[in-house]
Design a protein around this motif. Structure first.
Motif, PDB file in Angstrom:
ATOM      1  N   TYR A   1       5.301  -1.271  -7.940  1.00 18.01           N
ATOM      2  CA  TYR A   1       6.256  -1.669  -6.922  1.00 18.01           C
ATOM      3  C   TYR A   1       5.746  -2.902  -6.178  1.00 18.01           C
ATOM      4  CZ  TYR A   1       9.119   2.452  -7.592  1.00 18.01           C
ATOM      5  OH  TYR A   1       9.956   3.400  -8.125  1.00 18.01           O
ATOM      6  N   TYR A   2       6.633  -3.887  -6.083  1.00 18.44           N
ATOM      7  CA  TYR A   2       6.293  -5.150  -5.443  1.00 18.44           C
ATOM      8  C   TYR A   2       7.193  -5.392  -4.237  1.00 18.44           C
ATOM      9  CZ  TYR A   2       4.163  -6.196  -9.998  1.00 18.44           C
ATOM     10  OH  TYR A   2       3.414  -6.165 -11.153  1.00 18.44           O
ATOM     11  N   CYS A   3       6.608  -5.900  -3.168  1.00 20.15           N
ATOM     12  CA  CYS A   3       7.445  -6.403  -2.095  1.00 20.15           C
ATOM     13  C   CYS A   3       7.485  -7.921  -2.194  1.00 20.15           C
ATOM     14  CB  CYS A   3       6.963  -5.952  -0.723  1.00 20.15           C
ATOM     15  SG  CYS A   3       5.418  -6.673  -0.169  1.00 20.15           S
ATOM     16  N   ALA A   4       8.546  -8.493  -1.659  1.00 20.75           N
ATOM     17  CA  ALA A   4       8.745  -9.928  -1.756  1.00 20.75           C
ATOM     18  C   ALA A   4       9.524 -10.414  -0.548  1.00 20.75           C
ATOM     19  CB  ALA A   4       9.488 -10.272  -3.044  1.00 20.75           C
TER      20      ALA A   4
ATOM     21  N   GLY B   1       1.440  -5.822  -5.783  1.00 18.62           N
ATOM     22  CA  GLY B   1       2.009  -4.599  -6.325  1.00 18.62           C
ATOM     23  C   GLY B   1       1.161  -3.369  -6.057  1.00 18.62           C
ATOM     24  N   THR B   2       1.825  -2.226  -6.038  1.00 17.49           N
ATOM     25  CA  THR B   2       1.149  -0.940  -5.882  1.00 17.49           C
ATOM     26  C   THR B   2       1.733   0.030  -6.909  1.00 17.49           C
ATOM     27  OG1 THR B   2       0.504   0.783  -4.295  1.00 17.49           O
ATOM     28  CG2 THR B   2       2.727  -0.111  -4.057  1.00 17.49           C
TER      29      THR B   2
ATOM     30  N   SER C   1       0.850  -1.187   0.000  1.00 16.12           N
ATOM     31  CA  SER C   1       0.000   0.000   0.000  1.00 16.12           C
ATOM     32  C   SER C   1       0.883   1.232   0.000  1.00 16.12           C
ATOM     33  CB  SER C   1      -0.933   0.004   1.213  1.00 16.12           C
ATOM     34  OG  SER C   1      -0.186   0.022   2.409  1.00 16.12           O
ATOM     35  N   GLY C   2       0.265   2.387  -0.263  1.00 18.06           N
ATOM     36  CA  GLY C   2       1.002   3.639  -0.189  1.00 18.06           C
ATOM     37  C   GLY C   2       1.378   4.234  -1.532  1.00 18.06           C
TER      38      GLY C   2
END
Length: 124
Positions: A94-97, A117-118, A7-8
């Motif tokens: 943008y993806y976190c993993a 993703g965001t 998020s964000g």
């Protein structure tokens, strides 16, 4: 199985800032190295930043060094990417993993779990 929710993201003018969050399900977030990656339209997914389980070691891509900061709060099962001095070239999803192995991870292939993703859009 760990689920990640970013998020964000949003639309921001060049020079502005955003803070991305990555919330992990369950209580095992502290066991994983975390990374942020991004993908611009028509381009391959690229490494942005990574942080080890304890948060003591980080690595950041040269293109964002000095502008982006990765961090984590294991008590909250959440990771962050603070993005300052944003440029139009920072636009993308943008993806976190998360990855199981302890070392920093610069390659997407090393990661086991991914968020959806965001979108980050930086206007000139």
């Amino acid at each position: 199985q760990v689920q990640l929710v970013e998020s964000g993201g949003g639309l921001v003018q060049a020079g502005g800032s955003l803070r991305l969050s990555c919330a992990a399900s369950g209580r095992t977030f502290y066991l994983y190295t975390m990374g942020w990656f991004r993908q611009a339209p028509g381009k391959e997914r690229e490494f942005v930043a990574t942080i080890t389980r304890s948060g003591k070691t980080t690595s950041t891509a040269e293109s964002v060094k000095g502008r982006f900061t990765i961090s984590r709060d294991n008590a909250k099962n959440t990771g962050y990417l603070q993005m300052n001095s944003l440029k139009p070239d920072d636009t993308g999803v943008y993806y976190c993993a998360l990855k199981i192995t302890a070392s920093v991870g610069l390659s997407a292939d090393e990661y086991n779990y991914w968020g959806q993703g965001t979108q980050v859009t930086v206007s000139s």
